[in-house]
Design a protein around this motif. Structure first.
Motif, PDB file in Angstrom:
ATOM      1  N   ALA A   1       0.959  -1.080   0.072  1.00  0.00           N
ATOM      2  CA  ALA A   1      -0.014  -0.007   0.148  1.00  0.00           C
ATOM      3  C   ALA A   1       0.639   1.382   0.087  1.00  0.00           C
ATOM      4  O   ALA A   1       0.653   2.047  -0.812  1.00  0.00           O
ATOM      5  CB  ALA A   1      -0.880   0.005   1.291  1.00  0.00           C
TER       6      ALA A   1
ATOM      7  N   HIS B   1      -5.994   3.656   0.804  1.00  0.00           N
ATOM      8  CA  HIS B   1      -5.112   2.657   0.969  1.00  0.00           C
ATOM      9  C   HIS B   1      -4.918   2.255   2.381  1.00  0.00           C
ATOM     10  O   HIS B   1      -4.256   1.109   2.849  1.00  0.00           O
ATOM     11  CB  HIS B   1      -3.808   3.113   0.573  1.00  0.00           C
ATOM     12  CG  HIS B   1      -3.608   3.195  -0.844  1.00  0.00           C
ATOM     13  ND1 HIS B   1      -4.216   3.778  -1.649  1.00  0.00           N
ATOM     14  CD2 HIS B   1      -2.658   2.534  -1.677  1.00  0.00           C
ATOM     15  CE1 HIS B   1      -3.662   3.738  -3.113  1.00  0.00           C
ATOM     16  NE2 HIS B   1      -3.006   2.909  -2.914  1.00  0.00           N
ATOM     17  N   GLY B   2      -5.923   2.806   3.065  1.00  0.00           N
ATOM     18  CA  GLY B   2      -6.099   2.299   4.774  1.00  0.00           C
ATOM     19  C   GLY B   2      -5.010   2.695   5.647  1.00  0.00           C
ATOM     20  O   GLY B   2      -4.678   2.494   6.773  1.00  0.00           O
TER      21      GLY B   2
ATOM     22  N   TYR C   1      -3.936  -0.893   6.056  1.00  0.00           N
ATOM     23  CA  TYR C   1      -2.960  -0.837   4.952  1.00  0.00           C
ATOM     24  C   TYR C   1      -2.284  -2.218   4.814  1.00  0.00           C
ATOM     25  O   TYR C   1      -2.067  -2.399   3.682  1.00  0.00           O
ATOM     26  CB  TYR C   1      -2.027   0.120   5.078  1.00  0.00           C
ATOM     27  CG  TYR C   1      -1.182   0.108   6.301  1.00  0.00           C
ATOM     28  CD1 TYR C   1       0.030  -0.655   6.457  1.00  0.00           C
ATOM     29  CD2 TYR C   1      -1.490   0.888   7.378  1.00  0.00           C
ATOM     30  CE1 TYR C   1       0.658  -0.746   7.726  1.00  0.00           C
ATOM     31  CE2 TYR C   1      -0.986   0.773   8.667  1.00  0.00           C
ATOM     32  CZ  TYR C   1       0.196   0.031   8.766  1.00  0.00           C
ATOM     33  OH  TYR C   1       0.824  -0.281   9.810  1.00  0.00           O
TER      34      TYR C   1
ATOM     35  N   TRP D   1      -4.471  -4.175   2.355  1.00  0.00           N
ATOM     36  CA  TRP D   1      -4.534  -3.498   0.868  1.00  0.00           C
ATOM     37  C   TRP D   1      -3.974  -4.178  -0.325  1.00  0.00           C
ATOM     38  O   TRP D   1      -3.093  -4.585  -0.113  1.00  0.00           O
ATOM     39  CB  TRP D   1      -4.228  -1.996   1.070  1.00  0.00           C
ATOM     40  CG  TRP D   1      -4.298  -1.551  -0.395  1.00  0.00           C
ATOM     41  CD1 TRP D   1      -5.443  -0.633  -0.720  1.00  0.00           C
ATOM     42  CD2 TRP D   1      -3.396  -1.273  -1.578  1.00  0.00           C
ATOM     43  NE1 TRP D   1      -5.041  -0.076  -1.772  1.00  0.00           N
ATOM     44  CE2 TRP D   1      -4.097  -0.543  -2.565  1.00  0.00           C
ATOM     45  CE3 TRP D   1      -2.181  -1.857  -1.835  1.00  0.00           C
ATOM     46  CZ2 TRP D   1      -3.468  -0.123  -3.785  1.00  0.00           C
ATOM     47  CZ3 TRP D   1      -1.738  -1.510  -3.021  1.00  0.00           C
ATOM     48  CH2 TRP D   1      -2.529  -0.757  -4.205  1.00  0.00           C
TER      49      TRP D   1
ATOM     50  N   ILE E   1      -9.681  -2.524  -1.105  1.00  0.00           N
ATOM     51  CA  ILE E   1      -9.993  -1.434  -0.267  1.00  0.00           C
ATOM     52  C   ILE E   1     -10.750  -0.082  -0.618  1.00  0.00           C
ATOM     53  O   ILE E   1     -11.741   0.279  -0.316  1.00  0.00           O
ATOM     54  CB  ILE E   1      -8.967  -0.895   0.921  1.00  0.00           C
ATOM     55  CG1 ILE E   1      -8.725  -2.233   1.693  1.00  0.00           C
ATOM     56  CG2 ILE E   1      -9.576   0.281   1.641  1.00  0.00           C
ATOM     57  CD1 ILE E   1      -7.503  -1.735   2.712  1.00  0.00           C
TER      58      ILE E   1
END
Length: 127
Positions: A6, A61-62, A100, A103, A108
């Motif tokens: 990510a 992307h978290g 992430y 990801w 996500i």
């Protein structure tokens, strides 16, 4: 975190946006990290559109999550507040989600895009 797929997929603006948001963290305010698009744009020396894209990329992307929304309809003119997903959330005391790490391209982003869409308005009844 920096070695994840990510992070490697983030563009330079999103990486710098993460640094700017993380700089607001003082060790006990995760979940209260206020960073509006205008402020971020000024700090990155970019347009507001570029800053907004960087925030969206971090969300998709978290790396960050929205803890409290902002908007023009708010009377208190408060910036959106974020939480860093690699740390304990001081607002909710939730454990780090480290989203992430999960990801993958298209995974996500699809979930965040669905969550970002407003709920449909109820149909009006005929009088």
């Amino acid at each position: 975190m920096l070695e994840t797929l990510a992070w490697r997929d983030l563009n330079a603006y999103a990486r710098q946006a993460y640094v700017e948001i993380a700089m607001v963290y003082d060790g006990k305010n995760n979940g209260f990290l206020g960073m509006g698009v205008r402020r971020l744009a000024e700090r990155l020396n970019v347009t507001e559109k570029t800053a907004q894209k960087a925030i969206h990329e971090l969300l998709s992307h978290g790396f960050v999550e929205v803890a409290e929304e902002s908007g023009f309809n708010r009377k208190d003119r408060k910036a959106t507040e974020f939480r860093l997903t690699d740390l304990l959330c001081n607002r909710t005391m939730a454990a780090p989600s480290k989203a992430y790490q999960k990801w993958h391209p298209g995974v996500i982003e699809a979930a965040n895009d669905a969550a970002a869409k407003p709920a449909p308005k109820p149909a009006r009844r005929a009088a």
